[in-house]
Design a protein around this motif. Structure first.
Motif, PDB file in Angstrom:
ATOM      1  N   UNK A  54       0.870  -1.098  -0.033  1.00 12.92           N
ATOM      2  CA  UNK A  54       0.011   0.003  -0.121  1.00 12.92           C
ATOM      3  C   UNK A  54       0.818   1.252   0.151  1.00 12.92           C
ATOM      4  N   UNK A  55       0.499   2.094  -0.495  1.00 12.81           N
ATOM      5  CA  UNK A  55       1.361   3.687  -0.690  1.00 12.81           C
ATOM      6  C   UNK A  55       0.367   4.685  -0.621  1.00 12.81           C
ATOM      7  N   UNK A  56       0.828   5.578   0.175  1.00 11.57           N
ATOM      8  CA  UNK A  56      -0.014   6.761   0.261  1.00 11.57           C
ATOM      9  C   UNK A  56       0.339   7.801   1.614  1.00 11.57           C
ATOM     10  N   UNK A  57      -0.609   8.853   1.689  1.00 17.04           N
ATOM     11  CA  UNK A  57      -0.167   9.620   3.225  1.00 17.04           C
ATOM     12  C   UNK A  57      -0.270   8.663   4.538  1.00 17.04           C
ATOM     13  N   UNK A  58       0.431   9.066   5.193  1.00 14.48           N
ATOM     14  CA  UNK A  58       0.364   8.450   6.749  1.00 14.48           C
ATOM     15  C   UNK A  58      -0.856   8.596   7.192  1.00 14.48           C
ATOM     16  N   UNK A  59      -1.888   7.644   7.123  1.00 14.27           N
ATOM     17  CA  UNK A  59      -3.472   7.877   7.522  1.00 14.27           C
ATOM     18  C   UNK A  59      -3.508   8.695   9.114  1.00 14.27           C
ATOM     19  N   UNK A 108      -5.129  13.903  11.561  1.00 14.16           N
ATOM     20  CA  UNK A 108      -4.679  14.897  12.512  1.00 14.16           C
ATOM     21  C   UNK A 108      -4.604  16.087  11.874  1.00 14.16           C
ATOM     22  N   UNK A 109      -3.757  16.249  10.687  1.00 15.06           N
ATOM     23  CA  UNK A 109      -3.699  17.435  10.181  1.00 15.06           C
ATOM     24  C   UNK A 109      -4.974  18.047   9.573  1.00 15.06           C
ATOM     25  N   UNK A 110      -5.689  17.236   9.074  1.00 18.82           N
ATOM     26  CA  UNK A 110      -6.933  17.803   8.592  1.00 18.82           C
ATOM     27  C   UNK A 110      -7.947  18.364   9.674  1.00 18.82           C
ATOM     28  N   UNK A 111      -7.909  17.808  10.819  1.00 21.27           N
ATOM     29  CA  UNK A 111      -8.691  18.332  11.953  1.00 21.27           C
ATOM     30  C   UNK A 111      -7.971  19.685  12.660  1.00 21.27           C
ATOM     31  N   UNK A 112      -6.638  19.584  12.531  1.00 22.28           N
ATOM     32  CA  UNK A 112      -5.960  20.620  13.370  1.00 22.28           C
ATOM     33  C   UNK A 112      -5.902  21.818  12.756  1.00 22.28           C
ATOM     34  N   UNK A 113      -5.734  21.649  11.361  1.00 20.38           N
ATOM     35  CA  UNK A 113      -5.516  22.827  10.518  1.00 20.38           C
ATOM     36  C   UNK A 113      -6.491  23.091   9.479  1.00 20.38           C
ATOM     37  N   UNK A 114      -7.578  22.309   9.368  1.00 25.26           N
ATOM     38  CA  UNK A 114      -8.701  22.598   8.467  1.00 25.26           C
ATOM     39  C   UNK A 114      -8.277  22.976   7.145  1.00 25.26           C
ATOM     40  N   UNK A 115      -8.834  24.377   6.652  1.00 25.39           N
ATOM     41  CA  UNK A 115      -8.576  24.821   5.485  1.00 25.39           C
ATOM     42  C   UNK A 115      -7.226  25.423   5.223  1.00 25.39           C
ATOM     43  N   UNK A 116      -6.379  25.347   6.289  1.00 27.89           N
ATOM     44  CA  UNK A 116      -5.026  25.809   6.127  1.00 27.89           C
ATOM     45  C   UNK A 116      -4.321  24.496   5.861  1.00 27.89           C
ATOM     46  N   UNK A 139      -2.265  21.538   4.283  1.00 22.82           N
ATOM     47  CA  UNK A 139      -1.652  21.247   2.962  1.00 22.82           C
ATOM     48  C   UNK A 139      -1.396  19.718   2.843  1.00 22.82           C
ATOM     49  N   UNK A 140      -2.083  19.040   2.120  1.00 22.19           N
ATOM     50  CA  UNK A 140      -1.831  17.546   2.088  1.00 22.19           C
ATOM     51  C   UNK A 140      -0.261  17.067   1.637  1.00 22.19           C
ATOM     52  N   UNK A 141       0.123  17.952   0.917  1.00 24.47           N
ATOM     53  CA  UNK A 141       1.574  17.744   0.433  1.00 24.47           C
ATOM     54  C   UNK A 141       2.599  17.718   1.514  1.00 24.47           C
ATOM     55  N   UNK A 142       2.391  18.255   2.644  1.00 18.38           N
ATOM     56  CA  UNK A 142       3.156  18.276   3.946  1.00 18.38           C
ATOM     57  C   UNK A 142       3.035  16.873   4.567  1.00 18.38           C
ATOM     58  N   UNK A 143       2.099  16.237   4.506  1.00 12.72           N
ATOM     59  CA  UNK A 143       1.970  14.962   5.079  1.00 12.72           C
ATOM     60  C   UNK A 143       2.816  13.945   4.843  1.00 12.72           C
ATOM     61  N   UNK A 144       3.549  13.289   5.484  1.00 10.73           N
ATOM     62  CA  UNK A 144       4.606  12.244   5.021  1.00 10.73           C
ATOM     63  C   UNK A 144       3.742  11.045   4.260  1.00 10.73           C
ATOM     64  N   UNK A 145       4.653  10.292   3.373  1.00 14.27           N
ATOM     65  CA  UNK A 145       3.926   9.180   2.451  1.00 14.27           C
ATOM     66  C   UNK A 145       4.499   7.976   3.221  1.00 14.27           C
ATOM     67  N   UNK A 146       3.744   6.697   3.274  1.00 12.68           N
ATOM     68  CA  UNK A 146       4.265   5.620   3.479  1.00 12.68           C
ATOM     69  C   UNK A 146       4.100   4.501   2.633  1.00 12.68           C
ATOM     70  N   UNK A 147       5.118   3.580   2.500  1.00 15.50           N
ATOM     71  CA  UNK A 147       4.831   2.453   1.640  1.00 15.50           C
ATOM     72  C   UNK A 147       5.010   1.462   2.497  1.00 15.50           C
ATOM     73  N   UNK A 148       4.020   0.342   2.405  1.00 12.33           N
ATOM     74  CA  UNK A 148       3.876  -0.787   3.317  1.00 12.33           C
ATOM     75  C   UNK A 148       4.295  -1.919   2.158  1.00 12.33           C
ATOM     76  N   UNK A 149       5.004  -2.678   2.675  1.00 12.54           N
ATOM     77  CA  UNK A 149       5.189  -4.160   2.031  1.00 12.54           C
ATOM     78  C   UNK A 149       4.946  -5.201   2.881  1.00 12.54           C
TER      79      UNK A 149
END
Length: 105
Positions: free
Chosen positions: A9-14, A19-27, A29-39
């Motif tokens: 699986x690959x994508x933003x660390x859920x 947390x970022x969506x709830x904490x910063x709402x409209x401000x 930035x999804x690009x700042x969330x780390x990405x993970x890859x699980x194998x």
């Protein structure tokens, strides 16, 4: 022949993303969330002892976790998956396929 079943699986660390969506709402930035890859792989301990150095070499990871291939710090972790646990039934299916496959060696 590489017969190790895997699921990735690959994508933003859920947890960080939620947390970022709830904490910063409209401000937020999804690009700042780390990405993970699980194998997930089905391997014995001996095979794992061979796999880990190959991962370190392929990613060029030093003892501080910096990868020359990615150009930044990476985190690699290991954890066992209980095949008896009902929520891991998908992995049990992969293991069964691996065990039931005829060898051509």
């Amino acid at each position: 022949m590489n017969r190790i079943p895997c699921f990735t699986s690959f994508g933003p660390v859920t947890a960080v993303d939620e947390f970022a969506q709830r904490a910063w709402g409209e401000a937020y930035d999804p690009a700042r969330v780390p990405v993970e890859c699980r194998l997930a792989v089905y391997v014995t301990d001996d095979e794992l002892d061979e796999l880990v150095p190959a991962i370190v070499e392929d990613l060029g990871i030093d003892e501080d976790g910096h990868s020359v291939v990615v150009g930044r710090k990476v985190t690699v972790g290991l954890w066992g998956i209980s095949l008896e646990s009902p929520e891991n039934s998908f992995y049990q299916h992969l293991v069964s396929q691996y065990r039931d496959r005829p060898t051509t060696d």
